[in-house]
Design an enzyme around this catalytic site. Structure first.
Site, PDB file in Angstrom:
ATOM      1  CB  THR B  11       7.782 -34.981 146.008  1.00  0.00           C
ATOM      2  OG1 THR B  11       7.599 -35.830 144.884  1.00  0.00           O
ATOM      3  CG2 THR B  11       6.524 -34.217 146.283  1.00  0.00           C
ATOM      4  CB  VAL B  12      10.380 -34.259 150.356  1.00  0.00           C
ATOM      5  CG1 VAL B  12      10.803 -33.573 151.642  1.00  0.00           C
ATOM      6  CG2 VAL B  12       9.137 -35.104 150.602  1.00  0.00           C
ATOM      7  CB  VAL B 117       6.627 -39.478 163.522  1.00  0.00           C
ATOM      8  CG1 VAL B 117       5.374 -40.214 163.983  1.00  0.00           C
ATOM      9  CG2 VAL B 117       7.851 -40.361 163.703  1.00  0.00           C
ATOM     10  CB  ILE B 121       1.104 -33.605 162.862  1.00  0.00           C
ATOM     11  CG1 ILE B 121      -0.098 -33.912 161.983  1.00  0.00           C
ATOM     12  CG2 ILE B 121       0.695 -33.426 164.315  1.00  0.00           C
ATOM     13  CD1 ILE B 121      -0.788 -35.232 162.328  1.00  0.00           C
ATOM     14  CD  GLU B 175       6.027 -45.832 147.928  1.00  0.00           C
ATOM     15  OE1 GLU B 175       6.686 -46.016 146.890  1.00  0.00           O
ATOM     16  OE2 GLU B 175       6.181 -44.843 148.667  1.00  0.00           O
ATOM     17  CE  LYS B 190       5.426 -42.450 159.198  1.00  0.00           C
ATOM     18  NZ  LYS B 190       4.319 -42.450 158.207  1.00  0.00           N
TER      19      LYS B 190
END
Lengths: 356, 356
Positions: B11-12, B117, B121, B175, B190
């Site tokens: 996906t990424v 993280v 954003i 998941e 994170k």
């Protein structure tokens, strides 16, 4: 280490001095202000602009003077003398950005202005990076703390407008004459800067249609509240194939939307892009610490040689005004709801609000 | 122009390819994945890691593989072969950041991880800049979309926990085995990354105390709501003279606080510093577009040579756990309110929430 000169030792200049004086990245070599500051600033005080400009050991100038003509002179002279410039001055940046970028690029120095829009919110830098690869459709910003403070007090505490203005003045959020804030002039400048950065074109303040809150009264606030909405003064930038629209206007937004939570003197911005799905920033838009913080973040970037390398802006770009949508048009006696009004219809009303 | 190789066409990886293939700043020279992708990727597909690593024309590697051991191998080999690395992989970054930064600095290349993280954003970059001049006291983040989605459905729609988990799985937010998200493991990683950046010290995941929401039930949600609060799973980083505390835990926060507005799969972060007064970011924390967007913002910075020049981290730094404050300790039969509990008291409870 950067050798910096600060122009103007008012609230913001003091904040910048506090944040840089003990930071090993910087040395404050001179502060320009009036002779009266001698006792406070001792040997740091310089009262003559040109002696700073001609001092080759100073590589970076921080302009914290306020206003337009003196800052403009300082910025132009600094860039021409190969000094980096950092400023929070939205008036002069919105008027002269194109000239400043050209001069900075010619002289291989940098002009940075993160603090000019959204105060302490890191907004200009991420928005500029994003516009290098994403299609940004819309930026909606509550970008003036004074008007937002007054709107919040009128909406949440049913405070009378004049009482709210007085309170804002007492708290130092509003000028003696708050017209520029209430009429949206300050947010026009911020919209001009953001739109220039997104489009990378020269945009003029004069092209930005704006409607303010000077004529707002309690019954209008109540009308908006009765629809489950809350009134915010918003700079709305829309970019599409058809052109770029920048407009400043009161908007009745949903009570549960992220910008509805931006209260009192806070600023907030919503960014919508093809890849950047709704992103909201909320922070203090003005004041000593947030503004100084944004200025020093620019100074850190200059020090580490990672300041954004703005290219020259492309030539003047005329704006359109996207007036699509439902509007409330208030007159003295009546309220009309109109879809997709003309500019003339909006200007003829006593107070307008777009409903979203 | 950068010649880039993408490792992993999931996906990424697909999102990164879409955003870079027509951008004049980049040329995608190779995509590493399994032989099955041949029909889709044609000549771009490379199935052997080392042939990319040894290709001197490729200057930048984007790691989108997921997991830990293969990404770690790719990152180490890339840095040693003088390639810049961009990754969203919080697992490997939180475990090996110190080693990666040392290798990047030795080889005069850059490793960037904005997407690791807070997804889309822009968080890592502004927080790192801020920590160069400000004293950051606290960072509070809702940094896991899965757990926040489940908490929102349970709180706002009174949905049963298992039903909420199932819905999150159907929407692709969770998941098959959501334990790592529900138990706060993802938010530990994170927190580890953010705390390393603020302190510029090597911090270990194992030192971070964490409490999850696996045992949460409807009556606990109701108890929190009856106090005018809303439950959020939060990574809380506090920095003071006494040390650095990082803890992941459920917090009952005020309904009107900015983080209470962070709903469903969104992430949100609140930053408090001496100069950076409350600053809130809200955006999508995961998914194709936000993650790809953050990765490409790193690529743009590398292209323009303005990526943050992270120094080596200082040696391992042990954390403290700041447990001050009022806590709700739920057991099967009872609810206790405790001030400043011990770690043992918290661990003995079935479910805990700090009240703010």
């Amino acid at each position: 280490m950067n050798n910096i000169a600060i122009f103007g030792y008012g609230t913001v200049g003091k904040g910048v001095y506090e944040l840089t004086k003990n930071n090993p990245l910087f040395k404050v070599a001179a502060i320009f202000d009036k002779p009266e500051k001698k006792e406070e600033l001792h040997n740091l005080l310089v009262t003559d602009i040109d002696s700073i400009i001609l001092d080759k050991s100073i590589d970076t100038v921080v302009e914290c003077l306020g206003g337009d003509s003196l800052p403009h002179e300082v910025i132009i002279k600094s860039l021409k003398n190969k000094k980096n410039v950092v400023t929070s001055n939205k008036e002069t940046i919105s008027k002269h950005l194109s000239e400043y970028l050209r001069l900075a690029n010619e002289n291989q120095v940098s002009i940075q202005f993160e603090a000019s829009v959204g105060g302490g919110i890191p907004l200009i830098y991420p928005l500029t990076i994003q516009s290098d690869f994403d299609e940004i459709f819309e930026v909606k910003g509550i970008l003036n703390g004074t008007s937002n403070f007054i709107l919040t007090k009128m909406s949440d505490e049913k405070m009378d407008k004049n009482e709210a203005i007085k309170l804002a003045q007492e708290k130092g959020f509003a000028e003696k004459d708050p017209t520029a804030d209430l009429e949206g002039i300050d947010m026009v400048r911020k919209g001009c800067i953001l739109a220039s950065l997104i489009t990378k074109k020269e945009i003029h303040n004069e092209d930005i249609l704006h409607f303010g809150i000077s004529n707002l009264n309690a019954s209008m606030i109540a009308e908006v509240a009765s629809r489950g909405k809350v009134l915010k003064l918003i700079t709305d930038i829309k970019v599409s194939d058809k052109g770029t629209s920048v407009i400043v206007l009161p908007v009745a937004i949903d009570k549960n939307s992220p910008l509805a939570q931006v209260k009192n003197e806070y600023n907030g911005v919503l960014i919508l892009g093809k890849y950047q799905e709704p992103l909201t920033f909320i922070g203090k838009g003005a004041g000593k610490n947030p503004t100084a913080s944004a200025i020093v973040s620019d100074l850190v970037r200059i020090n580490k040689k990672i300041a954004y390398p703005y290219p020259d802006l492309k030539p003047y770009y005329p704006l359109t005004s996207d007036l699509k949508g439902k509007y409330l048009l208030f007159s003295k006696e009546s309220l009309k709801e109109v879809n997709d009004p003309t500019e003339q219809e909006l200007k003829a009303a006593m107070f307008i609000a777009r409903v979203e």
